[in-house]
Scaffold this motif. Structure first.
Motif, PDB file in Angstrom:
ATOM      1  N   ARG A 135     -23.681  38.556  36.616  1.00  0.00           N
ATOM      2  CA  ARG A 135     -24.063  37.254  37.165  1.00  0.00           C
ATOM      3  C   ARG A 135     -24.077  37.278  38.700  1.00  0.00           C
ATOM      4  N   ALA A 136     -23.142  37.994  39.299  1.00  0.00           N
ATOM      5  CA  ALA A 136     -23.122  38.078  40.759  1.00  0.00           C
ATOM      6  C   ALA A 136     -24.360  38.810  41.271  1.00  0.00           C
ATOM      7  N   ALA A 137     -24.726  39.902  40.604  1.00  0.00           N
ATOM      8  CA  ALA A 137     -25.928  40.651  41.000  1.00  0.00           C
ATOM      9  C   ALA A 137     -27.177  39.796  40.805  1.00  0.00           C
ATOM     10  N   ARG A 138     -27.212  39.039  39.722  1.00  0.00           N
ATOM     11  CA  ARG A 138     -28.357  38.155  39.485  1.00  0.00           C
ATOM     12  C   ARG A 138     -28.462  37.091  40.574  1.00  0.00           C
ATOM     13  N   GLN A 139     -27.307  36.560  41.013  1.00  0.00           N
ATOM     14  CA  GLN A 139     -27.325  35.543  42.062  1.00  0.00           C
ATOM     15  C   GLN A 139     -27.813  36.113  43.384  1.00  0.00           C
ATOM     16  N   ILE A 140     -27.395  37.333  43.702  1.00  0.00           N
ATOM     17  CA  ILE A 140     -27.886  37.983  44.928  1.00  0.00           C
ATOM     18  C   ILE A 140     -29.394  38.112  44.876  1.00  0.00           C
ATOM     19  N   SER A 141     -29.915  38.519  43.730  1.00  0.00           N
ATOM     20  CA  SER A 141     -31.363  38.671  43.565  1.00  0.00           C
ATOM     21  C   SER A 141     -32.080  37.335  43.724  1.00  0.00           C
ATOM     22  N   GLN A 142     -31.505  36.279  43.159  1.00  0.00           N
ATOM     23  CA  GLN A 142     -32.123  34.952  43.281  1.00  0.00           C
ATOM     24  C   GLN A 142     -32.125  34.475  44.728  1.00  0.00           C
ATOM     25  N   TRP A 143     -31.045  34.749  45.450  1.00  0.00           N
ATOM     26  CA  TRP A 143     -31.016  34.379  46.863  1.00  0.00           C
ATOM     27  C   TRP A 143     -32.063  35.150  47.665  1.00  0.00           C
ATOM     28  N   GLU A 144     -32.238  36.419  47.323  1.00  0.00           N
ATOM     29  CA  GLU A 144     -33.263  37.224  48.001  1.00  0.00           C
ATOM     30  C   GLU A 144     -34.641  36.590  47.806  1.00  0.00           C
ATOM     31  N   LYS A 145     -34.939  36.163  46.587  1.00  0.00           N
ATOM     32  CA  LYS A 145     -36.255  35.598  46.277  1.00  0.00           C
ATOM     33  C   LYS A 145     -36.451  34.227  46.929  1.00  0.00           C
ATOM     34  N   SER A 146     -35.354  33.507  47.163  1.00  0.00           N
ATOM     35  CA  SER A 146     -35.470  32.163  47.742  1.00  0.00           C
ATOM     36  C   SER A 146     -35.421  32.170  49.264  1.00  0.00           C
ATOM     37  N   GLY A 147     -35.427  33.359  49.868  1.00  0.00           N
ATOM     38  CA  GLY A 147     -35.469  33.446  51.321  1.00  0.00           C
ATOM     39  C   GLY A 147     -34.128  33.554  52.003  1.00  0.00           C
ATOM     40  N   LEU A 148     -33.104  34.000  51.274  1.00  0.00           N
ATOM     41  CA  LEU A 148     -31.774  34.208  51.860  1.00  0.00           C
ATOM     42  C   LEU A 148     -31.367  35.667  51.660  1.00  0.00           C
ATOM     43  N   PRO A 149     -31.995  36.574  52.389  1.00  0.00           N
ATOM     44  CA  PRO A 149     -31.732  37.999  52.182  1.00  0.00           C
ATOM     45  C   PRO A 149     -30.375  38.415  52.731  1.00  0.00           C
ATOM     46  N   GLY A 150     -29.879  39.533  52.213  1.00  0.00           N
ATOM     47  CA  GLY A 150     -28.691  40.158  52.766  1.00  0.00           C
ATOM     48  C   GLY A 150     -27.378  39.505  52.405  1.00  0.00           C
ATOM     49  N   GLN A 151     -27.382  38.578  51.424  1.00  0.00           N
ATOM     50  CA  GLN A 151     -26.121  37.947  51.046  1.00  0.00           C
ATOM     51  C   GLN A 151     -25.230  38.938  50.293  1.00  0.00           C
ATOM     52  N   LYS A 152     -23.930  38.854  50.533  1.00  0.00           N
ATOM     53  CA  LYS A 152     -22.961  39.783  49.957  1.00  0.00           C
ATOM     54  C   LYS A 152     -21.945  39.005  49.133  1.00  0.00           C
ATOM     55  N   ILE A 153     -21.647  39.525  47.920  1.00  0.00           N
ATOM     56  CA  ILE A 153     -20.709  38.858  47.027  1.00  0.00           C
ATOM     57  C   ILE A 153     -19.606  39.841  46.640  1.00  0.00           C
ATOM     58  N   ALA A 154     -18.373  39.374  46.719  1.00  0.00           N
ATOM     59  CA  ALA A 154     -17.219  40.159  46.288  1.00  0.00           C
ATOM     60  C   ALA A 154     -16.817  39.719  44.888  1.00  0.00           C
ATOM     61  N   VAL A 155     -16.535  40.697  44.018  1.00  0.00           N
ATOM     62  CA  VAL A 155     -16.086  40.412  42.654  1.00  0.00           C
ATOM     63  C   VAL A 155     -14.729  41.064  42.437  1.00  0.00           C
ATOM     64  N   ASN A 156     -13.890  40.411  41.675  1.00  0.00           N
ATOM     65  CA  ASN A 156     -12.542  40.911  41.402  1.00  0.00           C
ATOM     66  C   ASN A 156     -12.564  41.890  40.235  1.00  0.00           C
ATOM     67  N   ILE A 157     -11.950  43.051  40.441  1.00  0.00           N
ATOM     68  CA  ILE A 157     -11.849  44.072  39.408  1.00  0.00           C
ATOM     69  C   ILE A 157     -10.390  44.133  38.964  1.00  0.00           C
ATOM     70  N   PRO A 158     -10.102  43.818  37.704  1.00  0.00           N
ATOM     71  CA  PRO A 158      -8.703  43.713  37.277  1.00  0.00           C
ATOM     72  C   PRO A 158      -8.073  45.067  36.936  1.00  0.00           C
ATOM     73  N   GLY A 159      -6.774  45.147  37.184  1.00  0.00           N
ATOM     74  CA  GLY A 159      -5.920  46.218  36.700  1.00  0.00           C
ATOM     75  C   GLY A 159      -6.505  47.608  36.727  1.00  0.00           C
ATOM     76  N   THR A 160      -6.317  48.311  35.643  1.00  0.00           N
ATOM     77  CA  THR A 160      -6.746  49.716  35.549  1.00  0.00           C
ATOM     78  C   THR A 160      -8.240  49.860  35.294  1.00  0.00           C
ATOM     79  N   TYR A 161      -8.979  48.761  35.207  1.00  0.00           N
ATOM     80  CA  TYR A 161     -10.428  48.859  34.970  1.00  0.00           C
ATOM     81  C   TYR A 161     -11.133  49.581  36.112  1.00  0.00           C
ATOM     82  N   ILE A 162     -10.471  49.648  37.278  1.00  0.00           N
ATOM     83  CA  ILE A 162     -11.075  50.318  38.422  1.00  0.00           C
ATOM     84  C   ILE A 162     -11.316  51.792  38.130  1.00  0.00           C
ATOM     85  N   THR A 163     -10.530  52.383  37.243  1.00  0.00           N
ATOM     86  CA  THR A 163     -10.666  53.816  36.932  1.00  0.00           C
ATOM     87  C   THR A 163     -11.496  54.061  35.680  1.00  0.00           C
TER      88      THR A 163
END
Length: 685
Positions: free
Chosen positions: A493-521
């Motif tokens: 959903r975050a990646a989709r929102q970045i894409s939608q912002w790009e199409k609506s004329g708001l390029p270069g927006q950056k979104i941080a997402v939380n990665i829980p626990g050991t899922y990072i590995t």
């Protein structure tokens, strides 16, 4: 008026100044400038009143201050002739000052600035000051004539324009520093001196002549002092009144909107959660749920439904014991939160309240019967804060629950399994039917007030429970190993929102997402990220992965390898909640992270606590010495922002001071609301 000829037999008059009035006039000019800057500063804030209201008030304060300063300055100058003021021209003379101030502040508050706009602002303000002065001079009626020195006349106008330009340039280009009182005072002094220097240069440009017969023997000026005292008194009270009104009313209204329910005037869910998260040795929570309010709305109309809610609130407010706080946490739910109280006493208080609902309510000749239940839970200091609320919800969602005004105490053997199971069973539906959704909280560069991306935060609008706090459902998902599914959904959903912002004329927006626990590995995370950026055609640089200290400590070597891999793919990685773990420093220099997020707990008492301020300063210095980007979470006050700006450069702040978490649609409206103000400089520029 510039001719050198004077009537025959007229002699030049010599006047003198009262320095007490001169100093008072300069003080009024500086005070009006400070007031105008303070009011104009609110144009950039998301307050209750529209930005144009503050522009008008700032212009009135500035124009009225210029006007008052002029007539105080005139009273400081004494001539040995009789003199009074034309009432009409005296009051007309304030108009140029107000209009010029409005034009200058409007130009200086535009979202896009150029040297030309600053020049126009300076010219507008300077000409307004000069117009007011010379219109005020024309209002004098006396037994004398006066002539101007053309060069001093032009110099007075030039001084007003140049110094106004400098003051407005400082005001527009040091927006963040303008919140520092010392910078605002210096700017106000410059503007005040612009007004004063123009006035006294203009006075130096004029020479007065009178016939010997009209010169008074006692050399005292017969000025109409009433016309001088009135501008002083009115101007002072107006300036102080406007400043008091703006500083108290806007803050008070903003506080009421943010923390209180509009219908019942009770503290709302936001304040409830704030109090719930505060540490306490023991707590009691009672949630009153009224089951048939929707039926009342459908049968009698929403106006009647609102009256019922207000009546319920009044009854609860009147009946609740002094050791409890009352909140309206949802449309049909009210909560009592108590600290360090006896469970038996707490439960008996709820039983007393339950007696009120067993009799129907009489509203406008209608008998309204209520269906209610009260869930009660208790916690001790060692229990997590969210567990108290989760336990009460578990009671309310038990399948055998009846709404017969009962007081039901949470029992872990009866209620927990049912609530947790319902959360787990509804997860797939929530993701597919958009019950789960993302909100985005802006992150702002502290020293430049510009946007530096967003953090994606998850919310759940449950069809039965209503709005569930992440503090309630996230622990359940983690304990039952379902959090990875939600993380994948958030990334997509975050990646989709970045894409939608790009199409609506708001390029270069950056979104941080939380990665829980050991899922990072986990290899699954890598696959999920690759799928999201490929499907939505997003640059990996636009996604930032936020990991916690706990996830790193649990498997340090694996985490470091995983972070290195993500960095090579182009993702940035932030270490979240820094300072809350026990082993951060031992791994910090080894981890190839890009960003350090400092936990809210380090900011709460800054700058009033010297110890907390020193600790925060040390953490910031440590992070910047390692070439890490620093993000400060939980920033809620102007004092905190000022401390951070003066502590270090290039800091990013996140918190309610700038913006609450918002949906994508709300962010779009947020942008439009500020598109014509200085606030847009850091939103989407």
């Amino acid at each position: 008026m510039f001719t050198s000829s004077v009537p025959p037999a007229y002699v030049e008059l010599a006047g003198h100044y009262s320095w007490m009035f001169v100093l008072l006039s300069i003080l009024i000019a500086c005070l009006s400038s400070y007031t105008a800057l303070s009011l104009n500063e609110r144009v950039r804030k998301n307050g209750f009143f529209h930005q144009s209201v503050w522009l008008v008030l700032a212009s009135l304060a500035m124009g009225f201050g210029i006007w008052s300063m002029h007539f105080i300055g005139m009273s400081a100058f004494s001539l040995p002739v009789a003199m009074h003021f034309s009432h009409l021209w005296t009051f007309v003379s304030v108009i140029p000052a107000i209009l010029a101030s409005f034009l200058a502040f409007t130009l200086a508050s535009r979202s896009t600035q150029s040297f030309l706009s600053f020049a126009l602002s300076g010219v507008a303000m300077g000409v307004g000051i000069a117009s007011m002065h010379y219109t005020g001079m024309a209002s004098m009626v006396m037994d004398a004539v006066y002539r101007y020195n053309i060069w001093l006349f032009l110099s007075s106008i030039a001084i007003a324009i140049v110094v106004s330009f400098i003051a407005l340039y400082i005001f527009s280009n040091l927006k963040q520093l303008m919140e520092k009182r010392i910078v605002k005072i210096i700017t106000a002094l410059i503007m005040g001196l612009a007004i004063s220097s123009m006035h006294y240069t203009g006075m130096a440009a004029v020479t007065f002549y009178a016939s010997p017969d009209s010169i008074l023997r006692d050399h005292a000026s017969h000025t109409d002092m009433t016309m001088l005292i009135v501008p002083v008194a009115v101007g002072m009270f107006f300036l102080l009144g406007v400043l008091l009104f703006s500083s108290i009313m806007d803050r008070y209204i903003d506080y009421r909107i943010s923390y209180f329910d509009g219908l019942t005037r009770l503290p709302n869910r936001r304040q409830f959660e704030k109090m719930l998260n505060k540490p306490a040795a023991s707590r009691g929570l009672a949630i009153w749920h009224f089951h048939n309010l929707e039926k009342i709305n459908n049968g009698y109309g929403y106006a009647c439904g609102d009256q019922v809610i207000q009546r319920i609130a009044d009854e609860l407010r009147e009946a609740h014991p002094g050791f409890k706080e009352l909140y309206r946490i949802e449309g049909n739910r009210f909560a009592f939160l108590s600290e360090e109280t006896e469970p038996d006493l707490f439960q008996k208080a709820m039983e007393t309240i339950a007696l009120k609902w067993k009799e129907p309510l009489l509203l406008e000749e209608k008998w309204i019967e209520l269906s209610s239940v009260c869930a009660v839970s208790f916690s001790k200091g060692a229990d997590p804060h969210h567990q108290l609320y989760a336990n009460a919800l578990a009671v309310l969602e038990h399948p055998l629950l009846k709404y017969e005004h009962d007081i039901i105490l949470y029992d872990s053997t009866i209620h927990t399994f049912s609530f947790e199971q319902e959360i787990l069973n509804g997860l797939a539906r929530a993701m597919s039917e958009d019950e789960l959704f993302l909100v985005y909280q802006p992150k702002i560069f502290a020293d430049t007030s510009r946007l530096n991306g967003f953090e994606a935060l998850i919310r759940w609008r449950h069809p039965v429970h209503g709005m569930l706090s992440p503090a309630v459902f996230i622990p359940i998902l983690e304990q039952n190993h379902r959090i990875d599914d939600v993380t994948d959904w958030v990334i997509d959903r975050a990646a989709r929102q970045i894409s939608q912002w790009e199409k609506s004329g708001l390029p270069g927006q950056k979104i941080a997402v939380n990665i829980p626990g050991t899922y990072i590995t986990s290899a699954r995370l890598t696959a999920s990220l690759e799928k999201a950026i490929t499907h939505h055609r997003v640059d990996p640089k636009q996604l930032e992965l936020e990991i916690t200290e706990t996830s790193v400590v649990q498997s340090a070597e694996s985490a470091i390898r995983a972070i290195s891999s993500f960095r090579k793919q182009g993702f940035s990685v932030a270490l979240d909640d820094f300072g809350t773990g026990v082993s951060s420093l031992s791994f910090l220099r080894q981890m190839p992270i890009t960003t350090l997020k400092i936990d809210k707990s380090f900011v709460d008492r800054v700058p009033h606590s010297e110890k907390d301020s020193a600790i925060l300063h040390a953490i910031i210095t440590l992070g910047q010495s390692l070439n890490l980007n620093i993000v400060i979470e939980g920033v809620e006050t102007a004092d905190q922002v000022r401390f951070l700006v003066t502590t270090a450069r290039s800091l990013t702040v996140q918190g309610y001071y700038y913006a609450r978490p918002m949906t994508a649609d709300e962010i779009a409206k947020w942008r439009l609301d500020f598109s014509e103000t200085l606030r847009e400089d850091y939103l989407f520029s």
